[in-house]
Design a protein around this motif. Structure first.
Motif, PDB file in Angstrom:
ATOM      1  N   ASP A  96       0.805  -1.222   0.000  1.00 24.27           N
ATOM      2  CA  ASP A  96       0.000   0.000   0.000  1.00 24.27           C
ATOM      3  C   ASP A  96       0.840   1.276   0.000  1.00 24.27           C
ATOM      4  O   ASP A  96       0.292   2.375  -0.121  1.00 24.27           O
ATOM      5  CB  ASP A  96      -0.988   0.013   1.167  1.00 24.27           C
ATOM      6  CG  ASP A  96      -0.299  -0.078   2.526  1.00 24.27           C
ATOM      7  OD1 ASP A  96       0.879  -0.477   2.563  1.00 24.27           O
ATOM      8  OD2 ASP A  96      -0.927   0.260   3.538  1.00 24.27           O
ATOM      9  N   LYS A 162      -3.980  -5.313   1.698  1.00 30.70           N
ATOM     10  CA  LYS A 162      -4.397  -3.911   1.766  1.00 30.70           C
ATOM     11  C   LYS A 162      -4.070  -3.168   0.471  1.00 30.70           C
ATOM     12  O   LYS A 162      -2.984  -3.300  -0.074  1.00 30.70           O
ATOM     13  CB  LYS A 162      -3.696  -3.233   2.949  1.00 30.70           C
ATOM     14  CG  LYS A 162      -4.260  -1.886   3.334  1.00 30.70           C
ATOM     15  CD  LYS A 162      -3.584  -1.372   4.595  1.00 30.70           C
ATOM     16  CE  LYS A 162      -4.143  -0.031   5.022  1.00 30.70           C
ATOM     17  NZ  LYS A 162      -3.463   0.478   6.231  1.00 30.70           N
ATOM     18  N   GLU A 167      -8.876  -6.553  -2.519  1.00 28.61           N
ATOM     19  CA  GLU A 167      -9.612  -5.824  -1.492  1.00 28.61           C
ATOM     20  C   GLU A 167     -10.874  -5.211  -2.103  1.00 28.61           C
ATOM     21  O   GLU A 167     -11.958  -5.231  -1.494  1.00 28.61           O
ATOM     22  CB  GLU A 167      -8.733  -4.735  -0.873  1.00 28.61           C
ATOM     23  CG  GLU A 167      -9.394  -4.005   0.286  1.00 28.61           C
ATOM     24  CD  GLU A 167      -8.481  -2.954   0.911  1.00 28.61           C
ATOM     25  OE1 GLU A 167      -8.358  -2.940   2.141  1.00 28.61           O
ATOM     26  OE2 GLU A 167      -7.892  -2.153   0.151  1.00 28.61           O
ATOM     27  N   SER A 180      -7.914  -6.603   6.212  1.00 27.49           N
ATOM     28  CA  SER A 180      -6.943  -6.109   5.228  1.00 27.49           C
ATOM     29  C   SER A 180      -5.588  -5.936   5.900  1.00 27.49           C
ATOM     30  O   SER A 180      -5.454  -5.136   6.830  1.00 27.49           O
ATOM     31  CB  SER A 180      -7.410  -4.773   4.641  1.00 27.49           C
ATOM     32  OG  SER A 180      -8.640  -4.923   3.972  1.00 27.49           O
TER      33      SER A 180
END
Length: 273
Positions: A96, A162, A167, A180
């Motif tokens: 992320d 994530k 997701e 997540s």
């Protein structure tokens, strides 16, 4: 006096001219040495951002006792660096954080099984798709028979990486409860210990965990998605058209030569060693 001064003056002129000539030669020689040395000593470095927890795309493996990041994405990155005449440096980070690192110039390009969603395209530029993969549902052995469709995950605790495309898929399942996390191995542990009921992963990734971890199985669940949502592409900073074109040229060559398929096979073989 004139007879004495004239020879002395001539001698001084000769010495001065000689010194100037010597100084000029030394500076030229120094510049030449610096110029020739810079091409090798200061070789361009291109920095790859990846999240090396996504086998067979990118993962850690001990090679000759040394922890090494490998995978078919990494082989593609090596080919890109070679075509650019640059040295490849790999930055391993949470998935992320990859696009943020790209936007702040901490990395030059991102390869990490990355799907070019419309939302991501607002912030970065993507190459052509280089690999397509199906999505899969990974569960504990014996619990796959209860799953007939993706909707059967309603009310279940579903683990996803994530900020991943998975997701987004899980968020569309009515009644599903999401866990997540940043790293896939963390999600596998959550599944094995019963803290989540299922994981949504790309099929090649899920299949590798089935091979290497006891008690896991891929459920017979089909996850439908548009073709442009299921492929992987390489991200570069918004507006970096030159690098984008260079990478697309390398990708086209790799696809034409069958190298990407070979990289996938070799990465899977490494996992089995």
């Amino acid at each position: 006096m004139k007879k004495v001064l004239l020879p002395m003056m001539l001698l001084l002129v000769v010495v001065f001219m000689s010194a100037c000539g010597q100084e000029k030669t030394t500076e030229t020689g120094s510049d030449a040495t610096s110029s020739s040395g810079s091409s090798s000593a200061e070789k361009e470095v291109i920095v790859l951002g990846t999240s090396a927890d996504y086998a067979p795309y990118e993962f850690h493996k001990k090679i000759d006792g040394k922890d090494t990041i490998v995978g078919f994405d990494i082989e593609i990155a090596k080919a890109i660096a070679a075509d650019l005449g640059a040295e490849l440096k790999i930055e391993d980070m949470d998935f992320d954080g990859l696009l943020m690192a790209l936007g702040t110039d901490k990395v030059d390009f991102v390869i990490s099984g990355l799907t070019p969603t419309e939302e991501r395209k607002k912030n970065v530029d993507f190459t052509h798709i280089y690999y397509y993969a199906e999505q899969a549902v990974l569960v504990r052995e014996g619990e796959d028979t209860a799953l007939k469709s993706i909707d059967d995950l309603s009310g279940k605790q579903v683990g996803v990486q994530k900020s991943s495309i998975q997701e987004g898929i899980a968020q569309e399942i009515e009644g599903a409860k999401l866990t997540s996390l940043a790293k896939i191995p963390e999600l596998i542990l959550e599944l094995q210990t019963g803290r989540v009921d299922a994981l949504i992963l790309e099929k090649p990734v899920a299949e590798q965990y089935v091979k290497n971890q006891e008690g896991l199985v891929v459920a017979n669940v089909e996850i439908e998605q548009a073709e442009d949502e299921g492929g992987s592409a390489i991200a570069v900073k918004k507006g970096n058209q030159k690098l984008l074109d260079q990478i697309n040229t390398t990708l086209e060559k790799l696809k034409t030569n069958g190298d990407i398929e070979r990289f996938v096979v070799e990465a899977n073989e490494m996992l089995g060693e």
